[in-house]
Structure formats: C-alpha cells, structure tokens
Design a protein around this motif. Structure first.
Motif, short mmCIF file in Angstrom:
data_model
loop_
_atom_site.label_atom_id
_atom_site.label_comp_id
_atom_site.label_asym_id
_atom_site.label_seq_id
_atom_site.Cartn_x
_atom_site.Cartn_y
_atom_site.Cartn_z
N VAL A 1 1.46 3.67 5.02
CA VAL A 1 1.23 3.45 3.59
C VAL A 1 1.07 4.78 2.86
O VAL A 1 1.68 5.01 1.80
CB VAL A 1 -0.01 2.56 3.36
CG1 VAL A 1 -0.33 2.45 1.88
CG2 VAL A 1 0.22 1.17 3.95
N SER B 1 -5.11 -1.13 4.34
CA SER B 1 -5.50 0.29 4.34
C SER B 1 -6.42 0.60 3.16
O SER B 1 -6.62 1.77 2.83
CB SER B 1 -4.25 1.18 4.28
OG SER B 1 -3.50 0.91 3.12
N GLU B 2 -6.98 -0.43 2.55
CA GLU B 2 -7.80 -0.24 1.35
C GLU B 2 -9.00 0.68 1.57
O GLU B 2 -9.40 1.41 0.69
CB GLU B 2 -8.27 -1.59 0.82
CG GLU B 2 -7.19 -2.42 0.14
CD GLU B 2 -6.61 -1.73 -1.08
OE1 GLU B 2 -7.36 -1.03 -1.79
OE2 GLU B 2 -5.40 -1.87 -1.32
N HIS C 1 4.37 6.57 2.34
CA HIS C 1 5.18 6.02 1.25
C HIS C 1 4.65 6.47 -0.11
O HIS C 1 5.43 6.80 -1.01
CB HIS C 1 5.21 4.49 1.33
CG HIS C 1 6.18 3.98 2.34
ND1 HIS C 1 7.47 3.59 2.02
CD2 HIS C 1 6.08 3.82 3.68
CE1 HIS C 1 8.11 3.20 3.10
NE2 HIS C 1 7.28 3.33 4.13
N PHE C 2 3.33 6.50 -0.27
CA PHE C 2 2.76 6.99 -1.53
C PHE C 2 3.15 8.45 -1.74
O PHE C 2 3.53 8.85 -2.85
CB PHE C 2 1.23 6.86 -1.51
CG PHE C 2 0.73 5.46 -1.69
CD1 PHE C 2 1.42 4.54 -2.45
CD2 PHE C 2 -0.47 5.05 -1.11
CE1 PHE C 2 0.96 3.24 -2.63
CE2 PHE C 2 -0.95 3.76 -1.28
CZ PHE C 2 -0.24 2.86 -2.04
N GLN D 1 -0.54 -2.62 2.43
CA GLN D 1 -1.48 -1.86 1.60
C GLN D 1 -2.89 -2.43 1.65
O GLN D 1 -3.87 -1.69 1.66
CB GLN D 1 -0.97 -1.80 0.16
CG GLN D 1 0.28 -0.95 0.01
CD GLN D 1 0.74 -0.87 -1.43
OE1 GLN D 1 -0.05 -1.02 -2.36
NE2 GLN D 1 2.02 -0.63 -1.64
N THR D 2 -3.02 -3.75 1.66
CA THR D 2 -4.35 -4.35 1.67
C THR D 2 -5.10 -4.01 2.95
O THR D 2 -6.33 -4.02 2.97
CB THR D 2 -4.26 -5.89 1.54
OG1 THR D 2 -3.43 -6.41 2.59
CG2 THR D 2 -3.66 -6.28 0.20
N CYS E 1 6.63 -2.65 -8.01
CA CYS E 1 7.14 -3.61 -7.02
C CYS E 1 7.77 -4.84 -7.65
O CYS E 1 8.40 -5.64 -6.94
CB CYS E 1 6.01 -4.06 -6.09
SG CYS E 1 5.21 -2.72 -5.20
N THR F 1 4.81 -3.52 1.37
CA THR F 1 3.64 -3.53 0.49
C THR F 1 2.51 -4.40 1.05
O THR F 1 1.35 -4.19 0.69
CB THR F 1 4.02 -4.04 -0.92
OG1 THR F 1 4.73 -5.28 -0.81
CG2 THR F 1 4.92 -3.03 -1.62
N VAL G 1 -5.57 7.42 2.12
CA VAL G 1 -4.62 6.56 1.43
C VAL G 1 -5.03 6.40 -0.04
O VAL G 1 -4.19 6.45 -0.94
CB VAL G 1 -4.54 5.18 2.11
CG1 VAL G 1 -3.72 4.21 1.27
CG2 VAL G 1 -3.93 5.30 3.49
N ARG H 1 -2.74 7.39 -3.18
CA ARG H 1 -2.42 6.40 -4.21
C ARG H 1 -2.80 6.94 -5.59
O ARG H 1 -2.06 6.75 -6.57
CB ARG H 1 -3.14 5.09 -3.92
CG ARG H 1 -2.78 3.99 -4.92
CD ARG H 1 -3.38 2.65 -4.52
NE ARG H 1 -4.81 2.71 -4.38
CZ ARG H 1 -5.48 2.49 -3.23
NH1 ARG H 1 -4.84 2.17 -2.14
NH2 ARG H 1 -6.80 2.57 -3.20
#
Length: 203
Positions: free
Chosen positions: A68, A115-116, A71-72, A112-113, A159, A109, A121, A125
């Motif tokens: 994640v 890796s909150e 990608h950010f 992502q939840t 997205c 996507t 991350v 972000r």
C-alpha cells in the motif's frame, strides 16, 4: 577503472532484488485471490523460499503495508512530476488518468483498510494527499476547475472511475475512461451548480 563487487554489496543487491520480487508476487497473488493469498503462494510465485518472505516482512500485515505504501509513494511521484506543467488542468487530468489506469490493471484498494494503523503508510498517504492538493490548487487558480473544489474532493475521487465500471460483471477494459471524463467534467466551472455541503476535512 575496475569496480570490485564486495560480498556485502552483493548480498544487499540480492536482498533488494528479492524484496522487489516478493512485492510484485504479493500484488499478483492478492489481486487474483484477495485475502486468501498465502505467504507460501507468494514465495512460490516469487521463486524464493518461504523463510525469505519473513526475513523481509515479519508478518503478512507488514507485507500489505509495504504494498500500500509503495502505491502511495508511486502516485506521489507522478503528482509531483506534474506540478510544473504549463497546463494545470491537463496536469490534473493526466494524474487522475495515470491513477485510474494503474487501478484498472490491478485494484488493490481493499488492502488499504488492513494497513490503517501503520504510521509509515499514513505518512505516505498524507504526502499523496498534499501533492494532489497542490495539483488541484494550480488547476483551480488557472480556472480549469470550479472554485469550490478542494484537494480532498479530488483525492476521494481517485478510485471512482474504476469502481464505477467495476459494477458491470465484465466491463470493457477502458470503460473507466468514460467515467473519468464524466467526473472531470463535474470538476469544471462551466455550468456548475452550488454543492450541497462543504468539502470534508482531511484530518
């Protein structure tokens, strides 16, 4: 001049190469199998031993955070590279096109939840959000987008084109471009009606 490769340098190169192989293999496994992707399958696809995965990523969650965050970081680099473009509106559209094209090829996507809670991350972000905000500021100042659009608005829409097309069971591969065009037209000032509520805060 002859460059002598030391064993330490060679080991570092091998480790970096293995890490990249693992990240690429993990992305493919997660894209194909979702959260059913196993460490063993990721190692097999990467052509390394299972223990090699854990030498780089102590847990599956750490591996997901690396994907994640990567990608950010990649999207941030794209956004920053467009900040000096002579046409700010075209630059913003190009960024959204690059982002949607990457998602269309491999939509991760859903990770992502998971890796909150990862601070790295979260920072990556925030950097992406700031870079998108700068693109939007330039586009707004040039008159390419309506004055009540914020960076957060656009960040939340990144997205949307791919997810809209994804509601069809077997969408054409470039259908997302239709929805990106609809979205971007909605950002333009021509014929804009007042928005029903203020933009959300980022924090």
């Amino acid at each position: 001049m002859v460059v002598v490769t030391t064993p330490t340098r060679s080991l570092r190169a091998d480790a970096a190469r293995n890490r990249e192989l693992l990240l690429a293999a993990a992305e493919q496994e997660f894209a194909e199998r979702g959260m059913d992707a196993s460490i063993a399958d990721i190692a097999r696809r990467a052509g390394v031993a299972k223990g090699t995965v854990f030498r780089h990523f102590a847990t599956k969650e750490e591996l997901i955070a690396a994907i994640v965050g990567g990608h950010f970081a990649a999207l941030t680099a794209v956004a920053r590279g467009l900040l000096d473009a002579t046409d700010p509106g075209a630059a913003l559209l190009e960024f959204l096109t690059v982002a949607a094209d990457g998602l269309q090829q491999q939509d991760l996507t859903f990770l992502q939840t998971l890796s909150e809670g990862d601070s790295t991350v979260a920072e990556l972000r925030n950097q992406l959000h700031a870079s998108v905000g700068s693109l939007v500021d330039r586009a707004r100042e040039s008159g390419a987008v309506r004055p009540d659009i914020t960076g957060t608005d656009v960040f939340l829409l990144i997205c949307a084109p791919v997810h809209a097309a994804g509601f069809l069971p077997d969408p054409p591969p470039d259908l997302w471009r239709r929805y990106l065009a609809i979205i971007f037209d909605g950002l333009r000032p021509e014929g804009a009606a007042p928005l029903p509520r203020p933009a959300p805060d980022w924090h």
